[in-house]
Design a protein around this motif. Structure first.
Motif, PDB file in Angstrom:
ATOM      1  N   PHE B 162      -5.084  41.904  19.561  1.00 51.31           N
ATOM      2  CA  PHE B 162      -4.650  42.955  18.686  1.00 51.31           C
ATOM      3  C   PHE B 162      -3.583  43.779  19.319  1.00 51.31           C
ATOM      4  CE2 PHE B 162      -8.753  41.942  17.329  1.00 51.31           C
ATOM      5  CZ  PHE B 162      -8.749  41.901  16.003  1.00 51.31           C
ATOM      6  N   THR B 163      -3.857  44.335  20.518  1.00 45.63           N
ATOM      7  CA  THR B 163      -3.151  45.004  21.132  1.00 45.63           C
ATOM      8  C   THR B 163      -2.047  44.119  21.791  1.00 45.63           C
ATOM      9  OG1 THR B 163      -4.894  46.387  22.029  1.00 45.63           O
ATOM     10  CG2 THR B 163      -2.826  46.739  23.053  1.00 45.63           C
ATOM     11  N   ARG B 164      -2.100  43.008  22.179  1.00 47.37           N
ATOM     12  CA  ARG B 164      -1.356  42.179  22.717  1.00 47.37           C
ATOM     13  C   ARG B 164      -0.329  41.863  21.831  1.00 47.37           C
ATOM     14  NH1 ARG B 164      -3.323  37.932  26.070  1.00 47.37           N
ATOM     15  NH2 ARG B 164      -5.070  37.901  24.444  1.00 47.37           N
ATOM     16  N   HIS B 165      -0.629  41.552  20.338  1.00 49.92           N
ATOM     17  CA  HIS B 165       0.513  41.380  19.467  1.00 49.92           C
ATOM     18  C   HIS B 165       1.329  42.578  19.118  1.00 49.92           C
ATOM     19  CE1 HIS B 165      -0.658  37.818  16.598  1.00 49.92           C
ATOM     20  NE2 HIS B 165      -0.754  37.396  17.715  1.00 49.92           N
ATOM     21  N   ARG B 166       0.557  43.781  19.294  1.00 46.21           N
ATOM     22  CA  ARG B 166       1.376  45.098  19.038  1.00 46.21           C
ATOM     23  C   ARG B 166       2.646  45.057  20.341  1.00 46.21           C
ATOM     24  NH1 ARG B 166      -1.602  49.570  18.929  1.00 46.21           N
ATOM     25  NH2 ARG B 166      -0.160  50.383  20.602  1.00 46.21           N
ATOM     26  N   LEU B 167       1.976  44.930  21.173  1.00 49.18           N
ATOM     27  CA  LEU B 167       2.804  44.808  22.595  1.00 49.18           C
ATOM     28  C   LEU B 167       3.967  43.741  22.504  1.00 49.18           C
ATOM     29  CD1 LEU B 167       0.440  46.523  25.284  1.00 49.18           C
ATOM     30  CD2 LEU B 167       1.997  47.715  23.707  1.00 49.18           C
ATOM     31  N   GLN B 168       3.605  42.840  22.131  1.00 49.71           N
ATOM     32  CA  GLN B 168       4.554  41.807  22.111  1.00 49.71           C
ATOM     33  C   GLN B 168       5.785  42.208  21.505  1.00 49.71           C
ATOM     34  OE1 GLN B 168       2.403  38.217  20.881  1.00 49.71           O
ATOM     35  NE2 GLN B 168       1.934  37.778  23.053  1.00 49.71           N
ATOM     36  N   ASN B 169       5.309  42.586  20.223  1.00 49.69           N
ATOM     37  CA  ASN B 169       6.394  43.245  18.909  1.00 49.69           C
ATOM     38  C   ASN B 169       7.406  44.173  19.651  1.00 49.69           C
ATOM     39  OD1 ASN B 169       6.082  41.401  16.979  1.00 49.69           O
ATOM     40  ND2 ASN B 169       4.310  42.533  16.055  1.00 49.69           N
ATOM     41  N   ASP B 170       6.506  45.229  20.109  1.00 52.41           N
ATOM     42  CA  ASP B 170       6.971  46.482  20.839  1.00 52.41           C
ATOM     43  C   ASP B 170       8.292  45.987  21.901  1.00 52.41           C
ATOM     44  OD1 ASP B 170       5.901  48.207  19.101  1.00 52.41           O
ATOM     45  OD2 ASP B 170       4.577  48.842  20.605  1.00 52.41           O
ATOM     46  N   LEU B 171       7.909  45.139  22.675  1.00 53.89           N
ATOM     47  CA  LEU B 171       8.430  44.716  23.972  1.00 53.89           C
ATOM     48  C   LEU B 171       9.849  43.762  23.326  1.00 53.89           C
ATOM     49  CD1 LEU B 171       8.970  44.204  26.932  1.00 53.89           C
ATOM     50  CD2 LEU B 171       7.698  42.244  26.800  1.00 53.89           C
ATOM     51  N   ARG B 172       9.662  43.161  22.259  1.00 50.65           N
ATOM     52  CA  ARG B 172      10.841  42.274  21.739  1.00 50.65           C
ATOM     53  C   ARG B 172      11.706  43.197  21.041  1.00 50.65           C
ATOM     54  NH1 ARG B 172      12.383  36.860  21.504  1.00 50.65           N
ATOM     55  NH2 ARG B 172      14.133  36.900  19.750  1.00 50.65           N
ATOM     56  N   THR B 173      11.444  44.272  20.212  1.00 49.64           N
ATOM     57  CA  THR B 173      12.215  45.225  19.626  1.00 49.64           C
ATOM     58  C   THR B 173      13.153  45.852  20.837  1.00 49.64           C
ATOM     59  OG1 THR B 173      10.262  45.586  17.980  1.00 49.64           O
ATOM     60  CG2 THR B 173      12.241  47.005  17.914  1.00 49.64           C
ATOM     61  N   LEU B 174      12.164  46.503  21.953  1.00 50.44           N
ATOM     62  CA  LEU B 174      12.667  47.344  22.775  1.00 50.44           C
ATOM     63  C   LEU B 174      13.678  46.636  23.705  1.00 50.44           C
ATOM     64  CD1 LEU B 174      11.528  50.112  23.999  1.00 50.44           C
ATOM     65  CD2 LEU B 174      11.117  48.844  25.792  1.00 50.44           C
ATOM     66  N   TRP B 175      13.578  45.110  23.639  1.00 52.10           N
ATOM     67  CA  TRP B 175      14.545  44.382  24.398  1.00 52.10           C
ATOM     68  C   TRP B 175      15.819  44.357  23.684  1.00 52.10           C
ATOM     69  CZ3 TRP B 175      15.403  39.390  22.619  1.00 52.10           C
ATOM     70  CH2 TRP B 175      16.529  38.508  23.422  1.00 52.10           C
ATOM     71  N   GLN B 176      15.694  44.204  22.484  1.00 52.58           N
ATOM     72  CA  GLN B 176      16.559  43.852  21.520  1.00 52.58           C
ATOM     73  C   GLN B 176      17.676  45.247  21.333  1.00 52.58           C
ATOM     74  OE1 GLN B 176      14.756  42.425  18.235  1.00 52.58           O
ATOM     75  NE2 GLN B 176      15.221  40.345  18.492  1.00 52.58           N
TER      76      GLN B 176
END
Ligand SMILES: Nc1ncnc2c1ncn2[C@@H]1O[C@H](COP(=O)(O)OP(=O)(O)OP(=O)(O)O)[C@@H](O)[C@H]1O
Ligand SMILES: [Mg+2]
Lengths: 254, 247
Positions: B162-176
């Motif tokens: 669950f946390t992994r999914h959230r952090l993957q999204n956050d990281l992707r967004t942050l990168w963009q």
């Protein structure tokens, strides 16, 4: 309450009772082996002089422990700072450690005229080695990833030492200090024995020798018991100090 | 732009961790390194960060592009935190080394910790945090200085799904949002497919680059099960299978 905590005390009391019983029933003369009761009586007959001597010895041990801690940290930092310094210091530290302090003490007492200082120097020589070797091990055991992190963020040499290496070495230093505490007491008493031939007689070693000359064996035992209790107290106090500090900083003991 | 040119790293014990690695990392790329254990991924990250030097070949930065200290964020494979410092102080470390004060930075740190789901644990020391929470503190520490280059060594491996999914999204967004360059190591094909703008697949002993695949432009939560995503996972799986010794 954990019953194991009381095991040594119970064991001690039983031992003392057997000892006292044996002395009474076997008619052992007090100048060979006094019973515990005679020793306690001897202590109370002369408690002022014994306690004063204990304080004198403890003062030497405490000053030496402080000096040993300081010296140990400074040398360990030097050894961590440069490979050259490590190569230069390490063998001499070992030489000092393996040379019996009894053999060094006469020299030191000749060189250092102030008697208290001379004794502190002797006891420091005995006590500083564990502080040095433990602290040096601690400084060397800094997690490499944290070192990388500091370097990546442009940390200076001093920031790495004071913000990373020294705090990481703290549990090691405290473990070394605990051992140094009892060694400093041993060193102090050994040095006192040597110094007593030159007339120094204010420490517990002086009481022990004096009682020996006069064949006051119960008083000798009283002084010995005091010494043992002081050693246990120092060890326990430093252990408590260690736990308190480590708990405060959130680290675990070695 | 950052590039490895013919990079070889040979350790003192004779292990050749990397051999002739050529890799170009464009500014703003999200490069995912994928490869079996021991293929030299961590070694390559350390070389890119300048924490280690290649025995042969070079790490090249574009003129003027070489980051100054503090401009590289590094998330280590193990969350190496200062055990005597609480979460806030740990995240503060890079700023502290840059000469900033804690009172000025506290709000920013608290906000970042909240983003990583660590609200309420600002004053907790590492011993009181779970493994996954420690990793998140370590991620926050790498991001607090708004690095231009973020190197992450299996940062999400110890996290729950669950946390992994959230952090993957956050990281992707942050990168963009930030346009920073990310080099990200993982063992998970799925994670690689979801995150990467470029997937680099490595072979072990000696570590070499086997395949480089372009990632998917727009990955968002809703597209985790898209045909395009599934196709990429399949293609990477095939690359990996090709590397296996045939029996
Ligand atoms: N300091 C070192 N000294 C000697 N050998 C090393 C050192 N660091 C790494 N190696 C070796 O280099 C190889 C690559 O190591 P590396 O840590 O880069 O692998 P990795 O791809 O990150 O593996 P994992 O996925 O398990 O983290 C391994 O065989 C390892 O044993
Ligand atoms: Mg690794």
């Amino acid at each position: 309450m954990n019953s194991e905590r009381w095991a040594p005390i119970l064991f001690g009391i039983v031992g003392l009772m057997i000892w006292q019983g044996a002395v009474i029933f076997l008619h052992v003369p007090a100048y060979v082996l006094p019973g515990p009761i005679a020793i306690i009586q001897a202590f109370f007959a002369d408690w002022q002089s014994l306690l004063l001597s204990l304080v004198a010895t403890l003062a030497i041990a405490a000053a030496s422990l402080f000096a040993a801690a300081l010296l140990g940290i400074i040398l360990a930092l030097g050894m961590a700072a440069s490979r050259w310094a490590r190569a230069a210091i390490q063998p001499w530290a070992v030489v000092l450690q393996v040379t019996p302090v009894v053999a060094l003490a006469p020299l030191i007492i000749i060189w250092v005229h102030q008697q208290f200082l001379a004794l502190v120097v002797c006891a420091t020589i005995v006590g500083f080695f564990p502080v040095l070797s433990y602290t040096a091990a601690g400084l060397a055991a800094t997690p490499p990833a944290l070192l990388d992190l500091f370097r990546l963020n442009g940390a200076s040499r001093w920031q790495i030492v004071f913000w990373l290496r020294l705090p990481s070495a703290l549990p090691y230093f405290l473990a070394g200090l605990r051992i140094a505490g009892t060694l400093a007491l041993v060193g102090a008493v050994v040095a006192e024995f040597v110094a007593s031939s030159g007339g120094f007689a204010s420490g517990l070693a002086g009481r022990i020798l004096e009682a020996g000359y006069r064949l006051e064996i119960p008083r000798m035992f009283a002084a010995l018991a005091l010494l043992a209790l002081a050693g246990i107290a120092i060890y326990a106090a430093l252990g408590a100090f260690e736990r308190a500090i480590l708990k405060r900083v959130g680290a675990t003991s070695l | 732009m950052l590039a490895a040119r013919g990079v070889t790293r040979r350790f003192d014990d004779g292990t050749v961790a990397l051999k002739g690695v050529d890799l170009t990392i464009a500014d703003g790329a999200f490069v995912v390194l994928l490869g079996p254990s021991g293929c030299g991924k961590s070694t390559l990250l350390r070389l890119l960060a300048g924490l280690d030097q290649p025995d042969d070949g070079r790490i090249i930065w574009d003129a003027g592009a070489k980051p100054r200290s503090g401009e590289i964020g590094f998330v280590f494979q193990d969350a190496t935190l200062l055990p005597w410092a609480d979460a806030t102080e740990n995240v503060f470390l890079p700023l502290r080394l840059a000469g900033r004060s804690l009172s000025d930075s506290r709000a920013e740190i608290t906000e970042l910790l909240a983003k990583l789901g660590l609200t309420g644990f600002e004053r907790t020391k590492p011993a009181g945090l779970s493994g996954g929470m420690r990793m998140r503190v370590s991620i926050a520490r790498a991001m607090i200085g708004r690095p231009r280059l973020l190197l992450m060594d299996e940062p999400f491996a110890a996290l729950d799904e669950f946390t992994r999914h959230r952090l993957q999204n956050d990281l992707r967004t942050l990168w963009q949002e930030t346009g920073m360059t990310v080099v990200f190591v993982t063992h998970s094909i799925y994670e690689a497919a979801f995150l990467a703008s470029q997937v680099v697949i490595m072979t072990p002993r000696p570590g070499q680059i086997a395949t480089i695949r372009p990632g998917i432009e727009q990955t968002i939560e809703s597209r985790r099960t898209d045909p395009e995503m599934v196709a990429l996972v399949g293609a990477i799986s095939a690359d990996v299978a090709r590397m296996m010794p045939t029996s």
